[in-house]
Motif scaffolding. Sequence first.
Motif, PDB file in Angstrom:
ATOM      1  N   VAL A  45     -50.657  12.171  23.965  1.00  0.00           N
ATOM      2  CA  VAL A  45     -51.749  12.546  23.069  1.00  0.00           C
ATOM      3  C   VAL A  45     -52.015  11.497  21.996  1.00  0.00           C
ATOM      4  N   LEU A  46     -51.353  10.353  22.068  1.00  0.00           N
ATOM      5  CA  LEU A  46     -51.617   9.306  21.078  1.00  0.00           C
ATOM      6  C   LEU A  46     -53.081   8.882  21.044  1.00  0.00           C
ATOM      7  N   PRO A  47     -53.749   8.739  22.207  1.00  0.00           N
ATOM      8  CA  PRO A  47     -55.184   8.415  22.139  1.00  0.00           C
ATOM      9  C   PRO A  47     -56.007   9.474  21.420  1.00  0.00           C
ATOM     10  N   LEU A  48     -55.634  10.747  21.569  1.00  0.00           N
ATOM     11  CA  LEU A  48     -56.348  11.826  20.884  1.00  0.00           C
ATOM     12  C   LEU A  48     -56.119  11.766  19.379  1.00  0.00           C
ATOM     13  N   ILE A  49     -54.891  11.415  18.984  1.00  0.00           N
ATOM     14  CA  ILE A  49     -54.604  11.256  17.558  1.00  0.00           C
ATOM     15  C   ILE A  49     -55.429  10.106  16.991  1.00  0.00           C
ATOM     16  N   ALA A  50     -55.513   9.018  17.743  1.00  0.00           N
ATOM     17  CA  ALA A  50     -56.310   7.867  17.300  1.00  0.00           C
ATOM     18  C   ALA A  50     -57.783   8.257  17.139  1.00  0.00           C
ATOM     19  N   GLN A  51     -58.300   9.056  18.047  1.00  0.00           N
ATOM     20  CA  GLN A  51     -59.696   9.503  17.945  1.00  0.00           C
ATOM     21  C   GLN A  51     -59.894  10.400  16.726  1.00  0.00           C
ATOM     22  N   HIS A  52     -58.930  11.292  16.488  1.00  0.00           N
ATOM     23  CA  HIS A  52     -59.049  12.223  15.368  1.00  0.00           C
ATOM     24  C   HIS A  52     -59.076  11.496  14.033  1.00  0.00           C
ATOM     25  N   PHE A  53     -58.283  10.422  13.921  1.00  0.00           N
ATOM     26  CA  PHE A  53     -58.194   9.671  12.666  1.00  0.00           C
ATOM     27  C   PHE A  53     -58.912   8.327  12.776  1.00  0.00           C
ATOM     28  N   SER A  61     -61.500   7.151  11.585  1.00  0.00           N
ATOM     29  CA  SER A  61     -62.090   6.603  10.364  1.00  0.00           C
ATOM     30  C   SER A  61     -61.062   5.976   9.423  1.00  0.00           C
ATOM     31  N   VAL A  62     -59.775   6.136   9.729  1.00  0.00           N
ATOM     32  CA  VAL A  62     -58.716   5.601   8.874  1.00  0.00           C
ATOM     33  C   VAL A  62     -58.541   4.111   9.157  1.00  0.00           C
ATOM     34  N   PRO A  63     -58.604   3.249   8.141  1.00  0.00           N
ATOM     35  CA  PRO A  63     -58.403   1.811   8.355  1.00  0.00           C
ATOM     36  C   PRO A  63     -57.034   1.516   8.967  1.00  0.00           C
ATOM     37  N   GLY A  64     -57.012   0.655   9.974  1.00  0.00           N
ATOM     38  CA  GLY A  64     -55.755   0.269  10.596  1.00  0.00           C
ATOM     39  C   GLY A  64     -55.146   1.322  11.491  1.00  0.00           C
ATOM     40  N   ILE A  65     -55.931   2.275  11.940  1.00  0.00           N
ATOM     41  CA  ILE A  65     -55.388   3.380  12.729  1.00  0.00           C
ATOM     42  C   ILE A  65     -54.758   2.882  14.023  1.00  0.00           C
ATOM     43  N   GLU A  66     -55.267   1.766  14.571  1.00  0.00           N
ATOM     44  CA  GLU A  66     -54.728   1.243  15.820  1.00  0.00           C
ATOM     45  C   GLU A  66     -53.283   0.777  15.658  1.00  0.00           C
ATOM     46  N   ALA A  81     -39.460  19.609  10.651  1.00  0.00           N
ATOM     47  CA  ALA A  81     -40.171  18.320  10.579  1.00  0.00           C
ATOM     48  C   ALA A  81     -40.999  18.067  11.833  1.00  0.00           C
ATOM     49  N   GLY A  82     -40.480  18.494  12.988  1.00  0.00           N
ATOM     50  CA  GLY A  82     -41.182  18.252  14.235  1.00  0.00           C
ATOM     51  C   GLY A  82     -42.490  19.006  14.352  1.00  0.00           C
ATOM     52  N   THR A  83     -42.518  20.225  13.821  1.00  0.00           N
ATOM     53  CA  THR A  83     -43.741  21.033  13.894  1.00  0.00           C
ATOM     54  C   THR A  83     -44.673  20.797  12.705  1.00  0.00           C
ATOM     55  N   ALA A  84     -44.258  20.024  11.733  1.00  0.00           N
ATOM     56  CA  ALA A  84     -45.072  19.809  10.528  1.00  0.00           C
ATOM     57  C   ALA A  84     -46.470  19.278  10.827  1.00  0.00           C
ATOM     58  N   PRO A  85     -46.658  18.365  11.819  1.00  0.00           N
ATOM     59  CA  PRO A  85     -48.016  17.874  12.090  1.00  0.00           C
ATOM     60  C   PRO A  85     -49.009  18.951  12.511  1.00  0.00           C
ATOM     61  N   LEU A  86     -48.521  20.142  12.847  1.00  0.00           N
ATOM     62  CA  LEU A  86     -49.436  21.238  13.164  1.00  0.00           C
ATOM     63  C   LEU A  86     -50.301  21.592  11.960  1.00  0.00           C
ATOM     64  N   TRP A  87     -49.793  21.310  10.766  1.00  0.00           N
ATOM     65  CA  TRP A  87     -50.507  21.698   9.550  1.00  0.00           C
ATOM     66  C   TRP A  87     -50.904  20.503   8.681  1.00  0.00           C
ATOM     67  N   LEU A  88     -50.443  19.313   9.010  1.00  0.00           N
ATOM     68  CA  LEU A  88     -50.735  18.135   8.188  1.00  0.00           C
ATOM     69  C   LEU A  88     -52.086  17.533   8.562  1.00  0.00           C
ATOM     70  N   ASP A  89     -52.780  17.000   7.570  1.00  0.00           N
ATOM     71  CA  ASP A  89     -54.143  16.514   7.785  1.00  0.00           C
ATOM     72  C   ASP A  89     -54.337  15.033   7.491  1.00  0.00           C
ATOM     73  N   SER A  90     -53.258  14.291   7.257  1.00  0.00           N
ATOM     74  CA  SER A  90     -53.391  12.853   7.040  1.00  0.00           C
ATOM     75  C   SER A  90     -52.387  12.120   7.905  1.00  0.00           C
ATOM     76  N   ILE A  91     -52.776  10.943   8.360  1.00  0.00           N
ATOM     77  CA  ILE A  91     -51.897  10.173   9.227  1.00  0.00           C
ATOM     78  C   ILE A  91     -50.643   9.725   8.480  1.00  0.00           C
ATOM     79  N   GLY A  92     -50.771   9.485   7.181  1.00  0.00           N
ATOM     80  CA  GLY A  92     -49.606   9.094   6.386  1.00  0.00           C
ATOM     81  C   GLY A  92     -48.560  10.190   6.322  1.00  0.00           C
ATOM     82  N   SER A  93     -49.003  11.430   6.101  1.00  0.00           N
ATOM     83  CA  SER A  93     -48.049  12.538   6.030  1.00  0.00           C
ATOM     84  C   SER A  93     -47.430  12.820   7.396  1.00  0.00           C
TER      85      SER A  93
END
Length: 400
Positions: A34-42, A44-49, A93-105
Amino acid sequence: MNTDASRTAGLPQLILLLAASSMPVLGAVLIAPVLPLIAQHFASVPGIEVLVPIVLTIPALVIGLTAPFAGQIVDRLGRLRVLQVGMVGYAVAGTAPLWLDSIGSIIASRAFVGVFEAGITTAATTLIGDYWKAKRDRYIGLQATTASLGGVAFIALGGALGAGGWRAPFWVYAIALVLVVPMAWLLWSPQRSSEPADPRSHGVPWRALATPCGVTLFGGVVFYILIVQLPTVLTSIGITSTATTGLLTGVLAIAIAIGAALYGRFAKLGRRVLLPIEFATSGLGLVIVFATSSVTVVMIGAVITGFASGLLFPTLISWVLDNVEFPQRGRGTGLWTGTAFVGQFLSPLVVAGLAVFTGGLQGGIGALGVLSVIVGAALFLTFRKQNPAPASAVPARAYR
């Protein structure tokens, strides 16, 4: 927490420890599809690649940096306590991205996953060394087998769940909470008093561990190179179907698993025989991958390397366990785990560096293969000079 030293470990304990040992593998590969999907979701974030691959790889780096400290905690606080805390923290920690909204977090949460994975894998491997004597080599090999086959299953699972969105695979991390309950009932921390007193138990034998851990660092580079780079090699020689690439990568994983599963049978040969052969054979396979553009021949080389690499890691961890007593076992295991995962992290960087001087990725893989053969020859000469005792002559306490 039960610390009854009279208890005997059996199949239930083995299943739980193998499951725990699979958690770092799950963390490493589950979200790869799902990394490509994460890249699509974010997008607009500079340096997302650059940031998206870090989501996948940062746990391995953190494990490499923190596992030696986890080993100290395992020896001081007890194996089971560290394992249980690690499993709960891993789930959170593993399930945290279910609720996080920034690539940094999300990256931060993945770093914490690595911290807890360091505790899990160190505690689980230490308990295998604690619970079993003569069967230790067999179960260390089985641990590596489970990890290899689990990697294939987790990639497939992540891909299937990815159909429901990029967040869906992160639910799988909650399985660690399910495993904590039977762990509390069926596992225990052995007591120090179960071991005979030994002057070496007052400190870690750093000199004795320096060589196996140093060899493990290079072994980690060799072990992970095709796991990381085989899909790219296949694409470069004309394989365009992702399904075919996935199938062929699965063949590599099965070869690794078979090698690891057979370690228990080969362990009686001793590391002075096995390690030179394992490195030389792994190197031979990498040279074959370098020397051809035929898919069939590339896969023959990959299978050769995979089989030898499957034998390699159990041999290395057994080398470490042979050099530590019960009070030092967590620290020895943690140091080995750290060097193995640092090798994993460095693997693509080393080959990329070699590729600069050899004209491309396959050239870099071939150069690493030559280095692996050289390391195998150096180990053969070193062991021959040292003339170590054969495996059957290792004191019984080394298997505790």
